[in-house]
Design a protein around this motif. Structure first.
Motif, short mmCIF file in Angstrom:
data_model
loop_
_atom_site.label_atom_id
_atom_site.label_comp_id
_atom_site.label_asym_id
_atom_site.label_seq_id
_atom_site.Cartn_x
_atom_site.Cartn_y
_atom_site.Cartn_z
N THR A 158 0.80 -1.23 0.00
CA THR A 158 0.00 0.00 0.00
C THR A 158 0.83 1.28 0.00
N ASN A 211 -1.42 12.18 2.05
CA ASN A 211 -2.62 11.54 1.50
C ASN A 211 -3.20 10.54 2.50
N GLU A 256 -6.23 10.15 3.35
CA GLU A 256 -7.48 9.57 2.89
C GLU A 256 -7.27 8.22 2.23
N SER A 257 -6.25 8.09 1.40
CA SER A 257 -6.00 6.81 0.74
C SER A 257 -5.55 5.76 1.75
N SER A 261 -7.35 2.05 2.56
CA SER A 261 -6.64 0.76 2.52
C SER A 261 -6.60 0.12 3.91
#
Length: 383
Positions: A336, A356, A358-359, A363
């Motif tokens: 990831t 980031n 949010e990503s 995950s």
């Protein structure tokens, strides 16, 4: 069997009992309308009192609970163990309609044996949380007390015997679920005749582990940390020499990072805040942080483990610094990009940190949320 009926058997109190057992069962009851009967073991009145206190916060589980007595894991006590489990299982009306989920391989061995003796045909999912036989070898090597070494040695003989029995059985009722693929590799290598299906379900992050911007700002204001500062969480719990708490914290602070050190061991370094918080406050403090440190000693016990902290860090979208000694963490970070892998403290560099979150939240929830793992368990029950 009714796919909406589950008997969950847990053999005692552990530090992650609430986060890994009660959170999962509450999800089943609240979100999936599964009828859950918790069969809970206890070894003493003190342990039962501790368990009652924890379970009292989960009223959904109180109406259908069965207590049973557990005994030390030695051959001498096995008949008492089996009698206690058979009594508990026999007390459940229409037991044949339930799937049975058992926590730990020792309890799974006893349940398999007890259920066969009373001629049950239920599907049984056995959770293996760690390879306890290897933990016993580790304890034997590190213990200097002659009496304690003798007792551990007796346990090893018993565990080797029941491992050989358990993993060589041809029982079509059983499925094994391990917390890591490394445990399944261990089983395949040590017991090549094992015929059980092998699944993987890592430790869960409970439903409360949801990022909260309001909690983030409130915790930072309370601790006097600027809202735009970068913050790391260290949560080691002990002061073992291999953890190198102070060196890790110093390295982070030199790179302009504030550190929240969740430990009883105080580190007197500017911009390091040491404290101990209750489990219920952990989501708020993880929301306040950006980075998490997961540092482990190099041994097979850690390599094959699934630390609850990893699941919680990932589910909260933290950027994880890890020293390559937990296979689940290595695999997750590599797949990831949600952190960095280092060999030494000197290699820790936060320049590659990205905003980031949010990503990483997406995950982390996909890999470790109670929802994702519960749904996978349910699919396993229905196979």
């Amino acid at each position: 069997m009714n796919k909406n009926s589950l008997v969950y058997i847990s053999s005692g109190d552990v530090s992650v009992y609430e986060s890994q057992v009660l959170e999962l069962l509450r999800y089943y009851v609240r979100r999936k309308s599964i009828h859950v009967i918790l069969v809970q073991g206890y070894s003493s009145s003190k342990e039962k009192t501790r368990l009652e206190k924890k379970i009292s916060n989960y009223p959904e589980l109180l109406s259908d609970m069965i207590w049973y007595r557990t005994y030390p894991a030695y051959l001498f006590f096995e008949p008492l163990h089996l009698f206690s489990i058979k009594k508990a299982l026999s007390s459940i009306a229409t037991i044949d309609q339930y799937t049975i989920h058992v926590r730990s391989e020792f309890c799974g061995y006893l349940v398999q044996k007890a259920s066969s003796q009373i001629k049950l045909s239920n599907r049984i999912v056995v959770d293996i949380r760690g390879v306890v036989l290897e933990e016993l070898y580790y304890k034997l090597a590190s213990n200097k007390s002659k009496i304690r070494r003798f007792l551990i040695f007796r346990q090893i003989k018993y565990w080797k015997k029941f491992y050989d029995y358990f993993f060589s059985r041809k029982d079509s009722r059983l499925i094994i679920s391990s917390v890591s693929s490394e445990i399944n590799c261990y089983i395949k290598k040590k017991y090549p005749s094992c015929a059980y299906p092998l699944m993987v379900h890592p430790n869960i992050a409970g439903e409360q582990f949801i990022y909260n911007e309001g909690a983030r700002n409130k915790i930072r204001e309370t601790l006097g940390i600027p809202l735009d500062a970068r913050v790391a969480i260290c949560a080691t719990g002990s002061n073992a020499s291999w953890q190198k708490d102070e060196e890790t914290i110093e390295t982070l602070i030199k790179q302009g990072i504030y550190v929240i050190n969740l430990s009883k061991h105080t580190v007197n370094i500017p911009r390091c805040i040491t404290m101990v918080i209750p489990f219920t406050q952990m989501p708020s403090y993880l929301s306040a942080a950006d980075i998490a440190v997961l540092w482990r000693e190099e041994n097979f016990i850690n390599w094959s483990a699934s630390p609850s902290k990893l699941s919680e860090f990932a589910a909260m979208g933290l950027w994880i610094i890890h020293n390559k000694h937990v296979a689940n963490a290595v695999e997750y970070i590599r797949s990831t990009g949600a952190g960095i892998l280092v060999d030494t403290i000197e290699e820790i560099q936060t320049d590659s940190y990205n905003n980031n979150r949010e990503s990483r939240l997406i995950s982390g929830q996909q890999h470790f949320s109670v929802q994702a793992i519960a749904e996978s368990y349910i699919s396993t029950y229905n196979k």
